[in-house]
Scaffold this motif. Structure first.
Motif, mmCIF file in Angstrom:
data_model
loop_
_atom_site.group_PDB
_atom_site.id
_atom_site.type_symbol
_atom_site.label_atom_id
_atom_site.label_comp_id
_atom_site.label_asym_id
_atom_site.label_seq_id
_atom_site.Cartn_x
_atom_site.Cartn_y
_atom_site.Cartn_z
ATOM 1 N N GLU A 176 -3.209 12.844 -2.873
ATOM 2 C CA GLU A 176 -4.097 13.619 -1.507
ATOM 3 C C GLU A 176 -5.157 12.869 -1.760
ATOM 4 O O GLU A 176 -5.148 13.290 -0.155
ATOM 5 N N MET A 177 -5.050 11.563 -1.720
ATOM 6 C CA MET A 177 -6.351 10.778 -0.989
ATOM 7 C C MET A 177 -5.757 10.472 0.461
ATOM 8 O O MET A 177 -4.634 10.131 0.566
ATOM 9 N N TYR A 184 -3.551 12.387 -11.850
ATOM 10 C CA TYR A 184 -3.901 10.836 -11.342
ATOM 11 C C TYR A 184 -3.103 10.839 -10.384
ATOM 12 O O TYR A 184 -3.413 11.095 -8.849
ATOM 13 N N MET A 185 -1.996 10.691 -10.054
ATOM 14 C CA MET A 185 -0.950 10.855 -9.373
ATOM 15 C C MET A 185 -1.250 12.110 -8.238
ATOM 16 O O MET A 185 -1.079 11.636 -7.141
ATOM 17 N N ILE A 187 1.067 -1.412 0.258
ATOM 18 C CA ILE A 187 0.393 -0.238 0.139
ATOM 19 C C ILE A 187 1.115 1.110 0.254
ATOM 20 O O ILE A 187 1.400 1.136 0.893
ATOM 21 N N GLY A 188 0.638 1.894 -0.553
ATOM 22 C CA GLY A 188 1.185 3.894 -0.799
ATOM 23 C C GLY A 188 2.258 3.517 -2.036
ATOM 24 O O GLY A 188 3.095 4.036 -2.458
ATOM 25 N N ARG A 189 2.413 2.091 -2.556
ATOM 26 C CA ARG A 189 3.275 2.234 -3.679
ATOM 27 C C ARG A 189 2.772 2.554 -5.306
ATOM 28 O O ARG A 189 2.104 2.406 -5.446
ATOM 29 N N VAL A 190 4.071 3.266 -5.900
ATOM 30 C CA VAL A 190 3.522 3.022 -7.586
ATOM 31 C C VAL A 190 4.642 1.914 -8.146
ATOM 32 O O VAL A 190 5.790 2.011 -8.008
#
Lengths: 440, 537
Positions: free
Chosen positions: A201-202, A195-196, A88-91
């Motif tokens: 911001e989410m 999108y990034m 989670i949190g990775r790209v």
């Protein structure tokens, strides 16, 4: 199980994203093949077809720069996705390599990329309301957990802003742990940075798989499957409610067509392969809930309709698999209605179970039906208006025309604001009341 | 017969087995995946595999089973849920979790469940094939067990028995079993076929009244997505007046199947009051399950349907959707590199379809009873275009055509059956039947109703030009009445009480509207104003 990796230098031909190699022993369908490029880079491929010792390999990277002497490493393994809560949190890119500069996480386990079909008797019926904050969806085409609901857009329409709005504003009934898996297929840099920023911001966690417009086409076949393998893991192992946003499925289908043509398969409608329905289903059908398990996978694919044509094979086959569709209208967009959702061809097949007392509000079904019915009538009359003119119409018909106009301006249109379900329904009731249509 | 795998391409596997027969079953690979021989050559055979071939390797073993693809027929099929190869989905879930992995073999019927067998013959009696040896009670049904061989009975069970053990034995030593295997692609035999004569009441007014269907008949309803095919199929499955329903979810959505299964368990059959699931067999191969098993699923289903038909039951087979079956056929055909016909479909599409439709009908069974097998199939034409090959191939054999109309669906008129394009070849006979059984006025009302809708259509075209205001009062009245016919009679909400309408109620409703029209028309003729007349009604 082989004791070592087999290395061959027997490529006989290279054709687009495909390689043919000869004299290969004991190879499996779906086996991962590592291809070491002359310039030192490495890419993965997958065995598609075996005929005796001749093997057909699909390369997920670029085939430019390959020569016939390139070594192929057969790994004796079918493609798997690394899974861990740390994801989670990775790209990542379309080949599951980190794009965010951080090192690769240590996998807790490996999951099959293509997934396995969910036993229909194990599926739990989707019926828990997801509030997207858009009246046109929440009020009239309600989304529920475990549903797959595509957005049918056209070139130039704000599907991007709408998808971002849904990501930002979605709330779940019951409020479980919520995560977003974002899969970008063939995204331009402009869209990518948009999108990034939204993802950054989410508040809820996200995982992103990014394949940009300039990156290998065949990777687009893989990225959504990685995304879904991760989504299934987060949902059914970690108990999270996962929203999978895939944009744009049209690029996925074009990649599928490109590979199919390279394989010299018989083309179906518009050159897309005959198995596109089954192939799309193997992606879309991974949305769902499981009896006796927490967590859910909800899917929001974005499909750009070529030539604004809803009967084009991509939206057509998508619509046959998904549980409804949200259709965006160019006309509404031109009149600056946001979101420009045309509610008449839009549909949520699972809505009936997700609304009413205990889900949304007791009067939801009645209000939605009334709004829909009168708006449809008003829209019908617009055609008549075009022929006979407004003055040639009777008073009650003119009223319906005004209602349709007000419906679009006040209920569908909401600009950037978020509306909760009460606001949506109250706006609808106020509208009906103003036109004295509340009881009919 | 064992051999090795030579090549693999998608669901087709080439093996070096010899001595096979066409359509024999073959198990391939270490995992023992099931397949069917679709092409034979001197030293090799092409096998179409029913499970996911991912991970399969060349040189892995292949074994011929010396039998074609068969289903197991016996007590316990009812309320069952199977995949396209008749694997029991509930038990797969119990044993291997929510996801289906390939390989694992399970007997479709429960071998340990205890049944009460009531014999009709005694030890020592001579029996002929087809004679009833006795029966077991399967839910509300008496499930007869037939003798398969001629000879003298040496032993026959009485009372509790299971499918795992023999029911008895013949004097020549052959065992009597309650379970029978039957090849799915071969129609089960009957004494003779009769022509359909009794109506199949579906509870859908537009079907029962305008385009009635016969028991033993066949019908298709094609419609683009969002036209309500699935909801209509499910409404029919719930309310139709037959003994048994076999529902095939062929290449459709998993969530919809979950919804259907849940509803069938909780709802009651309106005709008998029994739980709906007790009269239903579900065969489901969702769109993400293997394509070749999807092709087989309709044959698996129709064989089970025929099995119950042969006991003298009235059975309805519902398939959603036959287009997905045709697409599976196309995928397999293209992986066999066959020469394609129209839109890539194999040229044998229409003959295969016709062969499938021919398994419907009213028959006199081998035991001398009358049983029927009706079929209602949905079609999903790409882009909602009815000129495509699957719809056209179906039209050549189907007895009724219910065209689902996108514009009706957009107006939320459901069932969205277009009343101008649809037809039923059983119409005349069935209308006659309803006139005799329900009310003598049925035929006349049927004619009036169609006329009303026809005239409305003509008037609507005029109204588009001159506006409704420009029409004469009599015409405006007709349009108002036709609107009521459409909204109150032809459309039916599947989510309310109104989802099911028995013939008496159907008649009452249309009679009410037509009567009102006649009264209003008479008032107009007397010189009353339209607005007054409308207010009165």
């Amino acid at each position: 199980m082989r004791l070592s990796e087999h290395i061959y230098r027997t490529i006989s031909s290279i054709r687009g994203p495909l390689l043919f190699a000869d004299g290969i022993l004991a190879v499996r369908i779906g086996e991962v093949v590592r291809i070491a490029y002359p310039d030192g880079t490495v890419s993965d491929g997958e065995v598609l077809k075996i005929d005796g010792g001749t093997v057909l390999i699909q390369v997920f990277g670029e085939t430019r720069g390959l020569d016939l002497a390139t070594p192929l490493v057969f790994t004796d393994a079918v493609k798997k996705a690394p899974l861990s809560a740390e994801i989670i949190g990775r790209v990542f890119n379309g080949s599951f390599l980190p794009l965010d500069g951080a090192p690769m996480f240590v996998p807790e386990r490996w999951g099959p990329v293509t997934g396995m079909p969910l036993n229909p008797t194990a599926r739990a019926r989707p019926e828990e309301f997801i509030e997207t904050g858009f009246s046109a969806i929440d009020g009239l085409n309600t989304l529920v957990k475990g549903q797959k609901l595509p957005i049918f857009s056209s070139a130039g329409l704000p599907a991007r802003e709408m998808a971002a709005g849904i990501l930002r504003n979605s709330r779940l009934a019951g409020g479980g742990e919520f995560a977003v898996v974002f899969v970008a297929l063939g995204l331009t840099h402009h869209d990518y940075s948009f999108y990034m920023q939204v993802l950054a911001e989410m508040k809820s966690g996200f995982v992103a798989f990014i394949n940009r417009a300039g990156e290998p086409v065949v990777e687009r076949l893989l990225a959504p499957r990685f995304g879904l393998a991760v989504a299934e893991y987060l949902a059914f192992t970690r108990g999270m409610d996962v929203l999978v946003l895939v944009t744009d499925m049209t690029n996925y289908c074009d990649a599928l067509r490109e590979v199919s043509t390279a394989r010299e398969e018989l083309p179906g409608r518009r050159g897309y392969p005959g198995y596109m329905y089954s192939d799309l289903a193997s992606i879309y059908e991974r949305a769902g809930r499981i009896k006796g398990m927490a967590g859910s996978v909800t899917m929001l694919p974005v499909v750009t309709m070529p030539e604004d044509d809803i009967t084009h094979p991509i939206p057509d086959l998508t619509g046959y698999i998904t549980e409804g569709q949200i259709v965006l209208s160019r006309e509404l967009h031109q009149r600056e209605v946001f979101p420009p959702v045309d509610v008449l061809p839009s549909l949520s097949r699972l809505m009936q179970r997700g609304i009413g007392a205990g889900h949304t509000r007791e009067d939801h079904r009645r209000v939605a039906n009334l709004l829909y019915k009168h708006y449809a009538k008003g829209r019908d009359l617009r055609r008549l208006e075009a022929i006979v003119g407004r003055d040639g119409m009777i008073e009650s018909d003119r009223l319906m025309l005004d209602f349709a106009e007000a419906f679009e301006r006040e209920l569908v249109n909401q600009g950037g604001a978020r509306r909760d379900i009460d606001e949506t329904l109250d706006t609808g009731i106020a509208l009906l009341r103003r036109f004295s249509l509340e009881t009919s | 017969m064992t051999g090795r795998i030579l090549g693999i391409s998608g669901p087709t596997v080439t093996v070096d087995l010899t001595g096979l027969k066409l359509y024999d079953m073959v198990r391939v690979g270490e995992a023992g995946l099931i397949g069917e021989v679709v092409r034979l050559e001197r030293d090799r055979a092409v096998v179409q595999v029913y499970q996911d071939t991912r991970g399969l390797a060349v040189n892995e073993p292949a074994r011929g089973m010396d039998a074609p693809l068969t289903v197991q027929l016996g007590p316990g099929l009812l309320s069952g849920m199977f995949d396209g190869l008749q694997r029991p989905l509930e038990r797969i879930r119990e044993e291997s979790g929510p996801f289906i992995s390939g390989g694992r073999e399970l007997f479709p019927l429960d071998r340990d469940r205890s049944w009460r067998f009531i014999p009709a013959k005694r030890e020592g009696e001579e029996v002929a094939p087809g004679e009833i040896l006795g029966h077991v009670e399967e839910g509300p049904f008496r499930h007869p067990i037939f003798a398969r061989h001629a000879g003298r009975l040496a032993r026959l069970a009485d009372g509790a028995c299971t499918l795992g053990e023999a029911l008895g034995a013949m004097a020549d030593g052959r065992e009597i079993s309650a379970v029978e295997s039957w090849p799915v692609r071969k129609a089960r035999p009957y004494r003779k076929k009769l022509s359909p004569s009794a109506p199949l009441v579906t509870g859908q007014r537009v079907i029962d009244f305008l385009f009635p269907l016969a028991r033993g008949g066949t019908a298709i309803f094609p419609g683009g997505f969002g036209t309500g095919k699935t909801i209509l199929e499910q409404a029919i499955a719930k309310f139709v007046d037959v003994d048994l329903v076999v529902y095939v979810g062929c290449g459709e959505r998993g969530n919809e199947m979950a919804e259907l299964l849940e509803e069938f368990v909780s709802l009651a059959d309106p005709w008998s009051g029994q739980p709906l699931m007790q009269r239903t067999i579900v065969v489901v191969n969702t769109s993400n399950m293997p394509v070749a098993a999807r092709e087989a699923s309709i044959y698996t289903a129709v064989t089970m349907a025929e099995y119950y038909r042969d006991m003298g039951f009235h059975v309805l087979l519902l398939a959603d959707s036959i287009s997905r079956w045709a697409e599976a056929l196309r995928e397999i055909s293209s992986s066999l590199e066959e020469m394609p016909g129209e839109e890539g479909y194999p040229t044998y599409l229409s003959s295969r379809l016709a062969g499938f439709f021919e398994r419907a009908g009213v028959v006199e069974t081998l035991g001398g009873q009358i049983g029927s097998l009706s079929m209602i199939l949905s079609v999903s034409p790409p882009g909602g275009d009815f000129t495509e090959p699957v719809t056209q191939a179906c039209l050549r054999t189907a007895g009724a055509f219910y065209m689902l109309d996108t514009s009706l669906a957009h107006r939320r008129h459901f069932p969205a059956i277009n009343w101008f394009q649809s037809y039923s070849l059983y119409e005349r006979e069935m209308v006659g039947h309803f006139s005799e059984r329900v009310a003598p006025g049925w035929g006349e009302l049927h004619r009036r109703c169609r006329e009303l809708l026809q005239r409305e259509e003509t008037l609507r075209e005029v109204a588009e030009i001159v506006g409704v205001e420009g029409l004469q009062d009599a015409d405006r009245l007709l349009m108002k009445v036709a609107e009521r016919v459409r909204q109150e009679f032809l459309s039916q909400n599947a989510y309310t009480e109104d989802a099911f309408s028995p013939p008496e109620q159907t008649l009452e409703r249309i009679a009410g509207i037509v009567e009102l029209f006649d009264r209003a028309e008479a008032r107009l003729k007397e010189g009353a104003l339209l607005d007054e007349v409308l207010k009165e009604s």
